[in-house]
Design a protein around this motif. Structure first.
Motif, mmCIF file in Angstrom:
data_model
loop_
_atom_site.group_PDB
_atom_site.id
_atom_site.type_symbol
_atom_site.label_atom_id
_atom_site.label_comp_id
_atom_site.label_asym_id
_atom_site.label_seq_id
_atom_site.Cartn_x
_atom_site.Cartn_y
_atom_site.Cartn_z
ATOM 1 N N THR A 209 0.808 -1.223 0.000
ATOM 2 C CA THR A 209 0.000 0.000 0.000
ATOM 3 C C THR A 209 0.842 1.274 0.000
ATOM 4 O O THR A 209 0.450 2.271 -0.621
ATOM 5 C CB THR A 209 -0.930 0.013 1.218
ATOM 6 N N GLN A 210 1.982 1.270 0.676
ATOM 7 C CA GLN A 210 2.771 2.489 0.816
ATOM 8 C C GLN A 210 3.967 2.540 -0.134
ATOM 9 O O GLN A 210 4.186 3.549 -0.801
ATOM 10 C CB GLN A 210 3.245 2.639 2.263
ATOM 11 N N LEU B 250 -6.338 -5.703 1.576
ATOM 12 C CA LEU B 250 -5.854 -4.892 0.464
ATOM 13 C C LEU B 250 -6.957 -4.358 -0.455
ATOM 14 O O LEU B 250 -6.702 -3.464 -1.248
ATOM 15 C CB LEU B 250 -4.863 -5.698 -0.382
ATOM 16 N N GLY C 226 -2.279 -0.747 -3.455
ATOM 17 C CA GLY C 226 -3.423 -1.094 -2.641
ATOM 18 C C GLY C 226 -4.728 -0.947 -3.413
ATOM 19 O O GLY C 226 -4.872 -0.057 -4.262
ATOM 20 N N ASN C 227 -5.666 -1.830 -3.134
ATOM 21 C CA ASN C 227 -6.977 -1.836 -3.783
ATOM 22 C C ASN C 227 -6.867 -2.002 -5.303
ATOM 23 O O ASN C 227 -7.616 -1.404 -6.072
ATOM 24 C CB ASN C 227 -7.747 -0.549 -3.457
ATOM 25 N N GLN D 269 2.359 1.364 -3.873
ATOM 26 C CA GLN D 269 1.113 2.049 -4.229
ATOM 27 C C GLN D 269 0.183 1.147 -5.052
ATOM 28 O O GLN D 269 -0.407 1.571 -6.050
ATOM 29 C CB GLN D 269 1.427 3.336 -5.012
#
Length: 298
Positions: free
Chosen positions: A153-154, A240, A159-160, A157
């Motif tokens: 996620t960080q 996620l 995530g989702n 990048q």
């Protein structure tokens, strides 16, 4: 002398026939205890599934009046509602399909590429490198879920996104893939590779033109296992994915929470969610057995 010989031959054939009959008789049946245990296992395994399938054809009133009864009358509205055009089921289905297909493709491609040198090349540290994949079988995704969440996620990048779930799932499926494919590739005769080299084929040419077609059963086996594992995955997509990107297992949980009073509808949604993976697995069952047999022989 001839008569004595004929009698000896007759006794020998009679003994052989008796031994064959005893062998057939010994393998013609099994212990009743074994059959009883097998029946209990089948009932325990398929009972809840069958109950859920039939529950989707009943109304909530029928389930309340007679929880263990059969549909009377059969109701199709629950399944029709789940399969309606405006149902969220199709969005969940699309996400699960794409993630499972991407995961399977990555697992099969990188798995065969990793298993090939470990099976056909001889180099220092080969067994130690293979042990890294074996140890990977003992490393559950739950242990790395928090660092993985931060990384996806960080740092990346993703995530989702479909890739954010498919790539970690493929990474955790690779150890099993390499462990299955390596002995399968080792079982292929070395004479094939030597003949290909005499004909001017390189190692890469042998890999693409000969080894890949012969490795079809093993690749199908690991592909089916990766697809079913991705389809049923819950923890990683839960962390996620959000909103419209959620998969079918998450959709079942959301639907169960939102329609907790509609027990029959929950049964219908759950049944339709598990059917694609079940049908796919049953259709490929024989290929899975053939692939695993090749791995065991290797």
């Amino acid at each position: 002398m001839s008569a004595v010989t004929d009698r000896a031959v007759g006794r020998s054939q009679g003994a052989d026939g008796l031994d064959q009959r005893k062998t057939k008789r010994s393998f013609s049946g099994g212990s009743p205890l074994v059959y009883a245990i097998a029946l209990v296992v089948v009932v325990v395994t398929l009972g809840p599934v069958l109950y859920g399938v039939l529950g989707g054809f009943r109304t909530n009133a029928q389930l309340a009046d007679d929880p263990a009864g059969l549909p009377s009358p059969w109701v199709w509205d629950n399944y029709a509602g789940v399969l309606a055009a405006d149902s969220p089921f199709w969005g969940y289905f699309l996400n699960s399909t794409i993630i499972a297909v991407v995961t399977t493709a990555v697992v099969v491609v990188f798995g065969i590429m990793a298993a090939y040198p470990l099976a056909r090349y001889r180099f220092k540290g080969r067994e130690a490198l293979f042990m890294v994949f074996v140890i990977g079988l003992l490393f559950p995704a739950t242990v790395a879920i928090i660092p993985l969440f931060i990384l996806i996620t960080q740092n990346y990048q993703m995530g989702n996104t479909w890739w954010g779930v498919a790539l970690p799932q493929a990474a955790f499926a690779l150890p099993m893939t390499v462990v299955i494919l390596r002995p399968f590739l080792q079982a292929l005769p070395t004479e094939l590779e030597e003949a290909a080299q005499l004909d001017g084929a390189s190692r890469i040419g042998f890999f693409w033109r000969i080894l890949l077609p012969l490795s079809g059963p093993g690749m199908v086996t690991v592909g089916v296992l990766a697809f079913v594992g991705s389809w049923n995955a819950y923890l990683l997509p839960l962390l996620l994915l959000q909103g419209d990107m959620r998969t079918l297992p998450l959709g079942v949980a959301d639907f169960s929470s939102e329609h907790s009073a509609d027990t029959a509808g929950v049964f219908a949604f759950t049944t339709l969610a598990m059917i694609p993976a079940l049908v796919f697995f049953l259709a490929m069952q024989k290929r899975i057995v053939n692939g695993l047999q090749g791995a065991v022989k290797g």
